[in-house]
Design a protein around this motif. Sequence first.
Motif, PDB file in Angstrom:
ATOM      1  N   TRP A   1       1.043   0.638  -8.038  1.00  0.00           N
ATOM      2  CA  TRP A   1      -0.142  -0.194  -7.842  1.00  0.00           C
ATOM      3  C   TRP A   1      -1.294   0.607  -7.233  1.00  0.00           C
ATOM      4  CZ3 TRP A   1      -2.145  -2.343  -3.045  1.00  0.00           C
ATOM      5  CH2 TRP A   1      -3.128  -3.323  -3.240  1.00  0.00           C
TER       6      TRP A   1
ATOM      7  N   PHE B   1      -3.869  -2.966 -14.281  1.00  0.00           N
ATOM      8  CA  PHE B   1      -3.434  -4.243 -13.705  1.00  0.00           C
ATOM      9  C   PHE B   1      -4.597  -5.213 -13.585  1.00  0.00           C
ATOM     10  CE2 PHE B   1       0.042  -1.763 -11.289  1.00  0.00           C
ATOM     11  CZ  PHE B   1       0.952  -1.966 -12.329  1.00  0.00           C
TER      12      PHE B   1
ATOM     13  N   GLN C   1      -1.193  -9.536  -9.985  1.00  0.00           N
ATOM     14  CA  GLN C   1      -0.603  -8.410  -9.249  1.00  0.00           C
ATOM     15  C   GLN C   1      -0.219  -8.784  -7.818  1.00  0.00           C
ATOM     16  OE1 GLN C   1      -4.152  -5.536  -8.106  1.00  0.00           O
ATOM     17  NE2 GLN C   1      -4.533  -6.546 -10.068  1.00  0.00           N
TER      18      GLN C   1
ATOM     19  N   ILE D   1       3.480  -7.579  -8.188  1.00  0.00           N
ATOM     20  CA  ILE D   1       3.575  -6.340  -7.413  1.00  0.00           C
ATOM     21  C   ILE D   1       3.902  -6.680  -5.955  1.00  0.00           C
ATOM     22  CG2 ILE D   1       2.382  -4.298  -6.559  1.00  0.00           C
ATOM     23  CD1 ILE D   1       2.946  -4.088  -9.488  1.00  0.00           C
TER      24      ILE D   1
END
Length: 268
Positions: free
Chosen positions: A30, A39, A210, A214
């Motif tokens: 990320w 992303f 995300q 993530i």
Amino acid sequence: MNKYELFQARWNFSRLVLCNFLALALMGFWLWPTANIAFTHFDEWLFNLLNHPLGESAVWLDIWTVASMRPFDIVVGLILLSLLIKGDWVIKAVHVRAATFGFVAILMLLLIVRTLFDKGLKHLGLQHSSPSMVVDGALKLSNFFPNLPGYLDLKDSSNQSFPGDHASVLLIWAMFMTAFSRTVGQRVVIWCLALLFMLPRLVAGAHWGQDDYIGGIAMALLALGWGYYTPFAARVSSFMVRVTAPLFKPLSYLPGVKNMSVVRYSEV
């Protein structure tokens, strides 16, 4: 079966390392500028896909508005809890109480992980605002219903949306239940529910994708690793079963309640 078969009785270093590695790998990926741009582009597309239909149907708007209110989180929590304590669905009835306390112990670790995440992100200046606050043309639910009472607390924006707290709780529940599941059907139900209940924050724009896939997954993996693949959950669960036994005993005389697995059984 005893507590040593329900939870890890000792350190499972291979699984612990795997959970930590996957969490750190997600965060590292990320932070990589090229991946982060990808992303963001994907999340903008996803947000527009989910958010724009709100302006096309009043019924659709009402459904997601209700699902984005804080009180609805209570409904979701009750659904997840009922599946956790439903004896012999995923978790054997005799172990429901111990499993419930073990899950609560892992949630405690999740809170610690979230606090550390928050401090780290602020220190590094990596926090960001939710899509409803930065994407042009975003449809904010609060603009459609400006007079909703404060206690309904419509969740459609955040100045600090990463990571997704709501998603991390759903994901840790799904991972925890999957660890005890025995059939494909159980896993399908578990993950469909988790994904379904993650959608309201994404539709309303309170979180980017995300923040969930993530941040939410990374936090859940860390909490699961340090809770489930160490003796932590086993020891906390065993302790709580013992000290709360006197509290459950009176419940065993109440009609209806006495038949609940979490009340009826106390074996670890």
